[in-house]
Design a protein around this motif. Structure first.
Motif, PDB file in Angstrom:
ATOM      1  N   ARG A   1       0.810  -1.212   0.000  1.00 52.38           N
ATOM      2  CA  ARG A   1       0.000   0.000   0.000  1.00 52.38           C
ATOM      3  C   ARG A   1       0.849   1.270   0.000  1.00 52.38           C
ATOM      4  O   ARG A   1       0.331   2.363  -0.227  1.00 52.38           O
ATOM      5  CB  ARG A   1      -0.949   0.004   1.206  1.00 52.38           C
ATOM      6  CG  ARG A   1      -1.930  -1.166   1.245  1.00 52.38           C
ATOM      7  CD  ARG A   1      -2.894  -1.166   0.071  1.00 52.38           C
ATOM      8  NE  ARG A   1      -3.850  -0.098   0.185  1.00 52.38           N
ATOM      9  CZ  ARG A   1      -5.104  -0.242   0.635  1.00 52.38           C
ATOM     10  NH1 ARG A   1      -5.550  -1.441   0.970  1.00 52.38           N
ATOM     11  NH2 ARG A   1      -5.910   0.789   0.713  1.00 52.38           N
ATOM     12  N   ARG A   2       2.144   1.159   0.331  1.00 48.50           N
ATOM     13  CA  ARG A   2       3.071   2.299   0.355  1.00 48.50           C
ATOM     14  C   ARG A   2       2.652   3.343   1.391  1.00 48.50           C
ATOM     15  O   ARG A   2       2.998   4.510   1.291  1.00 48.50           O
ATOM     16  CB  ARG A   2       3.187   2.930  -1.031  1.00 48.50           C
ATOM     17  CG  ARG A   2       3.663   1.973  -2.099  1.00 48.50           C
ATOM     18  CD  ARG A   2       3.527   2.580  -3.485  1.00 48.50           C
ATOM     19  NE  ARG A   2       4.326   3.802  -3.611  1.00 48.50           N
ATOM     20  CZ  ARG A   2       4.127   4.694  -4.566  1.00 48.50           C
ATOM     21  NH1 ARG A   2       3.155   4.524  -5.454  1.00 48.50           N
ATOM     22  NH2 ARG A   2       4.891   5.778  -4.632  1.00 48.50           N
TER      23      ARG A   2
ATOM     24  N   GLY B   1      -3.739   4.640  12.433  1.00 40.24           N
ATOM     25  CA  GLY B   1      -3.452   4.056  11.128  1.00 40.24           C
ATOM     26  C   GLY B   1      -4.668   4.040  10.224  1.00 40.24           C
ATOM     27  O   GLY B   1      -5.802   4.260  10.672  1.00 40.24           O
ATOM     28  N   PRO B   2      -4.452   3.765   8.943  1.00 34.98           N
ATOM     29  CA  PRO B   2      -5.565   3.590   8.016  1.00 34.98           C
ATOM     30  C   PRO B   2      -6.077   2.158   8.055  1.00 34.98           C
ATOM     31  O   PRO B   2      -5.385   1.248   8.519  1.00 34.98           O
ATOM     32  CB  PRO B   2      -4.923   3.904   6.650  1.00 34.98           C
ATOM     33  CG  PRO B   2      -3.501   3.482   6.825  1.00 34.98           C
ATOM     34  CD  PRO B   2      -3.144   3.716   8.266  1.00 34.98           C
ATOM     35  N   VAL B   3      -7.285   1.970   7.575  1.00 35.06           N
ATOM     36  CA  VAL B   3      -7.836   0.628   7.388  1.00 35.06           C
ATOM     37  C   VAL B   3      -7.618   0.253   5.924  1.00 35.06           C
ATOM     38  O   VAL B   3      -8.062   0.967   5.028  1.00 35.06           O
ATOM     39  CB  VAL B   3      -9.339   0.582   7.737  1.00 35.06           C
ATOM     40  CG1 VAL B   3      -9.910  -0.802   7.432  1.00 35.06           C
ATOM     41  CG2 VAL B   3      -9.551   0.939   9.203  1.00 35.06           C
ATOM     42  N   PHE B   4      -6.925  -0.864   5.692  1.00 36.67           N
ATOM     43  CA  PHE B   4      -6.689  -1.322   4.331  1.00 36.67           C
ATOM     44  C   PHE B   4      -7.758  -2.332   3.952  1.00 36.67           C
ATOM     45  O   PHE B   4      -7.903  -3.374   4.604  1.00 36.67           O
ATOM     46  CB  PHE B   4      -5.304  -1.978   4.212  1.00 36.67           C
ATOM     47  CG  PHE B   4      -4.159  -1.024   4.426  1.00 36.67           C
ATOM     48  CD1 PHE B   4      -4.264   0.308   4.077  1.00 36.67           C
ATOM     49  CD2 PHE B   4      -2.962  -1.467   4.983  1.00 36.67           C
ATOM     50  CE1 PHE B   4      -3.200   1.192   4.267  1.00 36.67           C
ATOM     51  CE2 PHE B   4      -1.899  -0.599   5.175  1.00 36.67           C
ATOM     52  CZ  PHE B   4      -2.019   0.734   4.816  1.00 36.67           C
TER      53      PHE B   4
ATOM     54  N   ILE C   1      -6.767   4.246  -1.991  1.00 34.71           N
ATOM     55  CA  ILE C   1      -6.997   5.316  -1.027  1.00 34.71           C
ATOM     56  C   ILE C   1      -7.852   4.795   0.131  1.00 34.71           C
ATOM     57  O   ILE C   1      -8.988   4.381  -0.068  1.00 34.71           O
ATOM     58  CB  ILE C   1      -7.714   6.509  -1.697  1.00 34.71           C
ATOM     59  CG1 ILE C   1      -6.972   6.947  -2.958  1.00 34.71           C
ATOM     60  CG2 ILE C   1      -7.854   7.654  -0.706  1.00 34.71           C
ATOM     61  CD1 ILE C   1      -5.561   7.417  -2.727  1.00 34.71           C
ATOM     62  N   PRO C   2      -7.324   4.812   1.358  1.00 31.80           N
ATOM     63  CA  PRO C   2      -8.112   4.303   2.493  1.00 31.80           C
ATOM     64  C   PRO C   2      -9.382   5.132   2.706  1.00 31.80           C
ATOM     65  O   PRO C   2      -9.361   6.358   2.599  1.00 31.80           O
ATOM     66  CB  PRO C   2      -7.164   4.442   3.686  1.00 31.80           C
ATOM     67  CG  PRO C   2      -5.797   4.603   3.096  1.00 31.80           C
ATOM     68  CD  PRO C   2      -5.988   5.280   1.783  1.00 31.80           C
ATOM     69  N   ALA C   3     -10.468   4.446   2.998  1.00 28.45           N
ATOM     70  CA  ALA C   3     -11.736   5.126   3.271  1.00 28.45           C
ATOM     71  C   ALA C   3     -11.974   5.291   4.766  1.00 28.45           C
ATOM     72  O   ALA C   3     -12.932   5.939   5.167  1.00 28.45           O
ATOM     73  CB  ALA C   3     -12.899   4.362   2.649  1.00 28.45           C
TER      74      ALA C   3
END
Length: 599
Positions: free
Chosen positions: A387-388, A498-501, A513-515
């Protein structure tokens, strides 16, 4: 309309205005001590020193570099203007109109002020045009002015067209409504121009002087120039000392560059004398824009096109992506960076890094030295190869040692990790995606290494693309509230973010793009036990048994087990210190305000 119905309308309107005034007074009283502190500082300092660094940065960015006296005016040392200032004021006055409030048979009920914010849209107060019908029957009258001979100019009257667009909100007291392109006598509304709106905060600083163009009591257009000082800035409102009268509702309030900073809507009544006012209040343009953008997801295509006329050019306000300076720091910069301290809360309260689910371990990006954790000043990051972006960040916050440091205009790629594992400036160029800090800029900025920590937060590894509808204010208020209410005397907090992948995240420029984003905050309570609370900000219907409007971001307090299930990260014993751990993992609480948090 009968006399009785007219009196009923006028009574309702007065009640609504009185409600706005009383709410304004409550805000004024609640901030009395803070306002006194600000007033005291302004006696020895200037607005550039008193307001926040972020707001000052934008204020400077919108000053024309050819205006050599602009800074001198802001800090109150010079009142000289180029003569073009008056010409610019005349231009800024053209989009301002008198609103004639009418009923369905054309009877005039009152007057107010409004102004064009695009070639097709007009902005005024909700208490002026509070519903579709009032907008449909009312009129916008431009050019209602007196000339050099004190004679009235020919007025041009336009119908409003709420069937094309009508957005209103009583709390923010604004109405945005479409207007016809041509009047009955052939005048074009486009001939009057419009006042562009800037969404960023900081267009007016506390202590700075502002001007207001208005139709007082429905009279010909008038202006109050720079006899008006900003007294206080709230989340959604600004208080200032401006000469206004009934009929001025819906007027634009300008800074020295004739940029609109707020929408005038109410006076702050003097609690000792109901016939007097101690201040005036306007709704911040940034808050109105945020509301409109959030509502636009539910509009039809034609209506979205009208909204787009407002947002055109937003990307060029302030420093643009193209102007963003991107560099790499030398390897020596990172020497000695120990990152997140697992025993920061105390020797008896170790909070370790989370454990990755076995199928995710191979996706953790390795550093060039073979390790997998990027250590910065007071925080650490673990990256995803695919996901970088960061799998998670974790930061130590010491509330007793926080320092105010100005923003850094440079962004950095981290030389310790391959470029292919970092999303750089190419992702954020020429689009409305925010470069969202995962570790909030202010969180690690404490102690003797505050300046170094501030610079570290501007690494692309600490950045995630965030959509414009993300409710950043609610999200950022969480940490403020937790820090302010930590019961132990040390005021220390550990925060994971953190983001949710997800597999169905949209792909943009080769990046998913994480939502959604998550956060876990850990503190030590007064009784000596840990408290660990988790939050999920989402625009997807992921949580059962809760009312949810698709397309809107909402913040939930959820069990830590929900975050573990969603991310594949195992926080081990932390779930045992979660106050809502007993709930099923699919249930949470909507966080509309920080006070909704269950610590």
């Amino acid at each position: 309309m009968s006399i009785k119905r007219l009196e009923k309308f006028q009574s309702y309107n007065m009640n609504l205005v009185d409600l706005q005034q009383q709410q304004a007074l409550k805000r004024y009283i609640a901030r009395s001590s803070e306002r006194e502190r600000i007033a005291s500082e302004l006696q020895t300092k200037n607005p550039l020193e008193v307001d926040t660094p972020e707001r000052v940065t934008l204020r400077k960015a919108i000053i024309d570099p050819r205006d050599g006296l602009a800074i001198e005016r802001i800090i109150g040392q010079d009142d000289l203007f180029p003569i073009s200032y008056l010409e610019a004021g005349l231009q800024a006055a053209r989009p301002v109109c008198r609103i004639e409030i009418r009923d369905r048979i054309g009877r005039v009920l009152g007057h107010a002020t409004g102004f064009l914010v695009s070639p097709s849209l007009l902005l005024t107060n909700n208490h002026v045009l509070e519903n579709y019908d009032s907008a449909q029957f009312s009129r916008a009258q431009f050019n209602y002015e007196v000339d050099l001979d004190l004679k009235e100019r020919p007025m041009k009257t336009f119908r409003l067209t709420p069937e094309r667009l009508f957005i209103t909100d009583q709390k923010l007291d604004f109405t945005l409504v479409a207007i016809e392109d041509m009047s009955a006598d052939g005048a074009k509304v486009s001939d009057f121009g419009f006042l562009p709106l800037i969404p960023q905060t900081g267009k007016g600083l506390v202590g700075e002087y502002v001007s207001i163009i208005q139709h007082p009591s429905g009279a010909p257009k008038a202006v109050a120039i720079r006899e008006n000082q900003i007294m206080d800035v709230f989340d959604d409102y600004i208080h200032y000392s401006t000469d206004t009268m009934p009929g001025s509702s819906g007027s634009p309030v300008y800074n020295d560059e004739w940029i609109v900073i707020c929408l005038h809507h109410a006076g702050v009544p003097d609690p000792k004398d109901a016939a007097k006012f101690i201040a005036n209040e306007g709704i911040r343009i940034s808050s109105i824009i945020q509301f409109v953008v959030e509502q636009s997801a539910n509009l039809g295509e034609d209506q979205k096109l009208l909204i787009n006329d407002i947002v055109k050019g937003w990307e060029v306000q302030g420093p643009t992506t193209e102007e963003m300076v991107v560099e790499e720091l030398s390897d020596s910069w990172y020497e000695g960076s120990t990152g997140y301290d697992t025993q920061f809360l105390g020797d008896d309260y170790e909070v370790p890094h989370p454990i990755f689910r076995s199928d995710l371990e191979q996706d953790v990006a390795q550093l060039k030295d073979g390790s997998n954790v990027l250590h910065y000043t007071h925080f650490s990051i673990v990256m995803s190869k695919s996901r970088r972006l960061a799998y998670y960040t974790v930061v130590n916050i010491d509330g007793n040692q926080l320092r105010k440091i100005g923003r850094n205009d440079k962004w950095y790629l981290d030389s310790r990790i391959e470029i292919e594992y970092q999303c750089g400036p190419e992702l954020y160029k020429n689009n409305p995606l925010d470069r969202g800090h995962l570790v909030r800029r202010l969180d690690p900025v404490w102690g003797d290494s505050a300046e170094r920590a501030n610079k570290d937060t501007f690494h692309f590894t600490n950045c995630a693309p965030q959509q414009s509808k993300l409710n950043q204010k609610t999200w950022l208020d969480l940490e403020n509230y937790i820090l302010d209410n930590a019961e132990n005397s040390n005021l220390k907090v550990t925060v994971f973010t953190g983001p949710v992948f997800r597999m169905d995240d949209i792909i943009y420029r080769g990046v998913q793009i994480p939502a959604e984003f998550w956060k876990i905050a850990v503190i030590v309570k007064k009784d000596g036990n840990l408290s660990a609370t988790a939050y999920l900000q989402t625009q997807k219907n992921l949580i059962e048994d809760l009312e949810f409007a698709f397309g809107e971001y909402k913040t939930y307090q959820v069990p830590i087990s929900k975050i573990e299930e969603t991310t594949g990260l195992d926080f081990e014993d932390l779930r045992n210190y979660d106050p809502i751990n007993q709930l099923e993992s699919t249930i949470g609480y909507v966080i509309d305000a920080p006070e909704d948090i269950k610590l």
